[in-house]
Design a protein around this motif. Structure first.
Motif, PDB file in Angstrom:
ATOM      1  N   UNK A 102       0.814  -1.220   0.000  1.00  0.00           N
ATOM      2  CA  UNK A 102       0.000   0.000   0.000  1.00  0.00           C
ATOM      3  C   UNK A 102       0.843   1.265   0.000  1.00  0.00           C
ATOM      4  N   UNK A 103       2.111   1.158   0.443  1.00  0.00           N
ATOM      5  CA  UNK A 103       2.973   2.334   0.563  1.00  0.00           C
ATOM      6  C   UNK A 103       4.157   2.273  -0.394  1.00  0.00           C
ATOM      7  N   UNK A 104       4.103   1.390  -1.384  1.00  0.00           N
ATOM      8  CA  UNK A 104       5.275   1.152  -2.219  1.00  0.00           C
ATOM      9  C   UNK A 104       5.585   2.300  -3.164  1.00  0.00           C
ATOM     10  N   UNK A 105       4.585   3.067  -3.564  1.00  0.00           N
ATOM     11  CA  UNK A 105       4.821   4.208  -4.442  1.00  0.00           C
ATOM     12  C   UNK A 105       5.523   3.816  -5.731  1.00  0.00           C
ATOM     13  N   UNK A 106       6.627   4.518  -6.064  1.00  0.00           N
ATOM     14  CA  UNK A 106       7.346   4.261  -7.304  1.00  0.00           C
ATOM     15  C   UNK A 106       7.953   2.855  -7.331  1.00  0.00           C
ATOM     16  N   UNK A 107       8.220   2.270  -6.171  1.00  0.00           N
ATOM     17  CA  UNK A 107       8.796   0.924  -6.129  1.00  0.00           C
ATOM     18  C   UNK A 107       7.873  -0.090  -6.797  1.00  0.00           C
ATOM     19  N   UNK A 108       6.577   0.169  -6.761  1.00  0.00           N
ATOM     20  CA  UNK A 108       5.617  -0.752  -7.375  1.00  0.00           C
ATOM     21  C   UNK A 108       5.843  -0.856  -8.871  1.00  0.00           C
ATOM     22  N   UNK A 109       6.264   0.234  -9.513  1.00  0.00           N
ATOM     23  CA  UNK A 109       6.528   0.227 -10.947  1.00  0.00           C
ATOM     24  C   UNK A 109       7.967  -0.157 -11.270  1.00  0.00           C
ATOM     25  N   UNK A 110       8.858  -0.003 -10.288  1.00  0.00           N
ATOM     26  CA  UNK A 110      10.276  -0.286 -10.515  1.00  0.00           C
ATOM     27  C   UNK A 110      10.597  -1.762 -10.349  1.00  0.00           C
ATOM     28  N   UNK A 111       9.980  -2.407  -9.368  1.00  0.00           N
ATOM     29  CA  UNK A 111      10.279  -3.802  -9.055  1.00  0.00           C
ATOM     30  C   UNK A 111       9.048  -4.665  -9.303  1.00  0.00           C
ATOM     31  N   UNK A 112       9.274  -5.909  -9.667  1.00  0.00           N
ATOM     32  CA  UNK A 112       8.159  -6.771 -10.085  1.00  0.00           C
ATOM     33  C   UNK A 112       7.839  -7.878  -9.080  1.00  0.00           C
ATOM     34  N   UNK A 113       8.666  -8.019  -8.019  1.00  0.00           N
ATOM     35  CA  UNK A 113       8.423  -9.087  -7.064  1.00  0.00           C
ATOM     36  C   UNK A 113       7.524  -8.616  -5.926  1.00  0.00           C
ATOM     37  N   UNK A 114       6.631  -9.495  -5.489  1.00  0.00           N
ATOM     38  CA  UNK A 114       5.741  -9.209  -4.368  1.00  0.00           C
ATOM     39  C   UNK A 114       5.801 -10.389  -3.409  1.00  0.00           C
ATOM     40  N   UNK A 115       6.378 -10.175  -2.239  1.00  0.00           N
ATOM     41  CA  UNK A 115       6.472 -11.242  -1.252  1.00  0.00           C
ATOM     42  C   UNK A 115       5.229 -11.235  -0.376  1.00  0.00           C
ATOM     43  N   UNK A 116       4.797 -12.436  -0.023  1.00  0.00           N
ATOM     44  CA  UNK A 116       3.581 -12.617   0.773  1.00  0.00           C
ATOM     45  C   UNK A 116       3.968 -13.130   2.156  1.00  0.00           C
ATOM     46  N   UNK A 117       3.610 -12.354   3.172  1.00  0.00           N
ATOM     47  CA  UNK A 117       3.934 -12.704   4.556  1.00  0.00           C
ATOM     48  C   UNK A 117       2.714 -13.297   5.241  1.00  0.00           C
ATOM     49  N   UNK A 118       2.904 -14.422   5.890  1.00  0.00           N
ATOM     50  CA  UNK A 118       1.886 -15.012   6.755  1.00  0.00           C
ATOM     51  C   UNK A 118       2.027 -14.342   8.123  1.00  0.00           C
ATOM     52  N   UNK A 119       1.090 -13.452   8.509  1.00  0.00           N
ATOM     53  CA  UNK A 119       1.271 -12.689   9.747  1.00  0.00           C
ATOM     54  C   UNK A 119       1.139 -13.532  11.006  1.00  0.00           C
ATOM     55  N   UNK A 120       0.491 -14.668  10.907  1.00  0.00           N
ATOM     56  CA  UNK A 120       0.346 -15.529  12.092  1.00  0.00           C
ATOM     57  C   UNK A 120       1.657 -16.253  12.381  1.00  0.00           C
ATOM     58  N   UNK A 121       2.223 -16.879  11.329  1.00  0.00           N
ATOM     59  CA  UNK A 121       3.482 -17.603  11.510  1.00  0.00           C
ATOM     60  C   UNK A 121       4.697 -16.693  11.406  1.00  0.00           C
ATOM     61  N   UNK A 122       4.485 -15.464  10.879  1.00  0.00           N
ATOM     62  CA  UNK A 122       5.560 -14.494  10.667  1.00  0.00           C
ATOM     63  C   UNK A 122       6.650 -15.070   9.764  1.00  0.00           C
ATOM     64  N   UNK A 123       6.226 -15.639   8.626  1.00  0.00           N
ATOM     65  CA  UNK A 123       7.162 -16.178   7.638  1.00  0.00           C
ATOM     66  C   UNK A 123       6.697 -15.786   6.242  1.00  0.00           C
ATOM     67  N   UNK A 124       7.650 -15.722   5.312  1.00  0.00           N
ATOM     68  CA  UNK A 124       7.330 -15.504   3.909  1.00  0.00           C
ATOM     69  C   UNK A 124       6.833 -16.802   3.294  1.00  0.00           C
ATOM     70  N   UNK A 125       5.713 -16.723   2.555  1.00  0.00           N
ATOM     71  CA  UNK A 125       5.112 -17.920   1.982  1.00  0.00           C
ATOM     72  C   UNK A 125       5.203 -17.993   0.451  1.00  0.00           C
ATOM     73  N   UNK A 126       5.311 -16.826  -0.206  1.00  0.00           N
ATOM     74  CA  UNK A 126       5.096 -16.798  -1.650  1.00  0.00           C
ATOM     75  C   UNK A 126       5.751 -15.564  -2.233  1.00  0.00           C
ATOM     76  N   UNK A 127       6.201 -15.672  -3.483  1.00  0.00           N
ATOM     77  CA  UNK A 127       6.761 -14.541  -4.217  1.00  0.00           C
ATOM     78  C   UNK A 127       5.998 -14.458  -5.540  1.00  0.00           C
ATOM     79  N   UNK A 128       5.296 -13.361  -5.754  1.00  0.00           N
ATOM     80  CA  UNK A 128       4.472 -13.200  -6.959  1.00  0.00           C
ATOM     81  C   UNK A 128       5.141 -12.195  -7.894  1.00  0.00           C
ATOM     82  N   UNK A 129       5.438 -12.630  -9.114  1.00  0.00           N
ATOM     83  CA  UNK A 129       6.000 -11.746 -10.136  1.00  0.00           C
ATOM     84  C   UNK A 129       4.858 -11.040 -10.866  1.00  0.00           C
ATOM     85  N   UNK A 130       4.931  -9.725 -10.945  1.00  0.00           N
ATOM     86  CA  UNK A 130       3.954  -8.936 -11.689  1.00  0.00           C
ATOM     87  C   UNK A 130       4.536  -8.657 -13.082  1.00  0.00           C
ATOM     88  N   UNK A 131       4.107  -9.453 -14.061  1.00  0.00           N
ATOM     89  CA  UNK A 131       4.699  -9.429 -15.396  1.00  0.00           C
ATOM     90  C   UNK A 131       4.086  -8.368 -16.300  1.00  0.00           C
TER      91      UNK A 131
END
Length: 218
Positions: A102-131
């Protein structure tokens, strides 16, 4: 360990820009492709498993360990993935930094990776490429002259998991060509028909002229 396209600077953790942070790489505990299939069952956007897991799905089963799970989706339709992952926290990641989506600003257009955090386990679960895409056509971020209809780009396992076709995966793996990438080429190459080999060789010549894999492909 970090996903394939994530890199720190040569001197270690880079300085953090405003609003950004340095993601903890030790917090990866990735889902498996079947987990993504279950979570995204209602998504109509053309998403697919990418990177190393895509090679294993093409081969018919897990051949090696995977540190992460990477998916690809048209950037224009990423919102459908985000909606399906409500309850998880999403971060734009690139060049050693992360920003809340929500706060990525220009980074959203500069970088294509989106990491998904599981807030309960506090671990990264997934990396989504925005092609990049143009309607129903995928566009390669390394050379926008390389394009393919999503109907051809995405193949499916017998139990319905979508994955990126292996020659496209190998094109991206060629940039770093680490031992595990060489291993994925070794495993997939005997099963690649001549047309797939030709496509990969031609694309490699455009993106990485003189790449050491070319002799094997030709």
């Amino acid at each position: 360990m970090a996903p394939a396209d994530y890199a720190l600077t040569d001197t270690g953790d880079p300085p953090v820009p405003p609003g950004g942070f340095v993601p903890d790489l030790d917090k990866w505990d990735a889902w498996r492709p079947e987990d993504a299939q279950r979570l995204l069952a209602g998504v109509e956007a053309p998403w697919c498993v990418a990177a190393g897991w895509a090679i294993d799905l093409f081969l018919g089963g897990q051949q090696r360990e995977h540190e992460d799970l990477e998916l690809a989706v048209p950037a224009a339709r990423f919102g459908e993935i985000a909606d399906a992952l409500a309850g998880y926290e999403l971060f734009v990641v690139g060049s050693g930094h992360g920003w809340p989506l929500a706060d990525a600003g220009e980074a959203l257009d500069t970088y294509w990776q989106t990491w998904v955090l599981d807030p309960v386990a506090d671990v990264w679960r997934l990396d989504v490429f925005r092609d990049q895409s143009d309607g129903d056509t995928w566009i390669c971020r390394r050379d926008d002259s390389i394009r393919m209809p999503y109907s051809r780009l995405i193949e499916w396992t017998a139990d319905g998991i979508p994955y990126q076709r292996p020659e496209v995966v190998l094109l991206f793996k060629a940039k770093h060509a680490r031992p595990r990438d060489d291993g994925d080429l070794d495993a997939a190459l005997p099963l690649l028909e001549p047309e797939r080999r030709r496509w990969l060789a031609d694309a490699l010549e455009l993106v990485h002229p003189g790449h050491r894999w070319l002799d094997r492909l030709r």
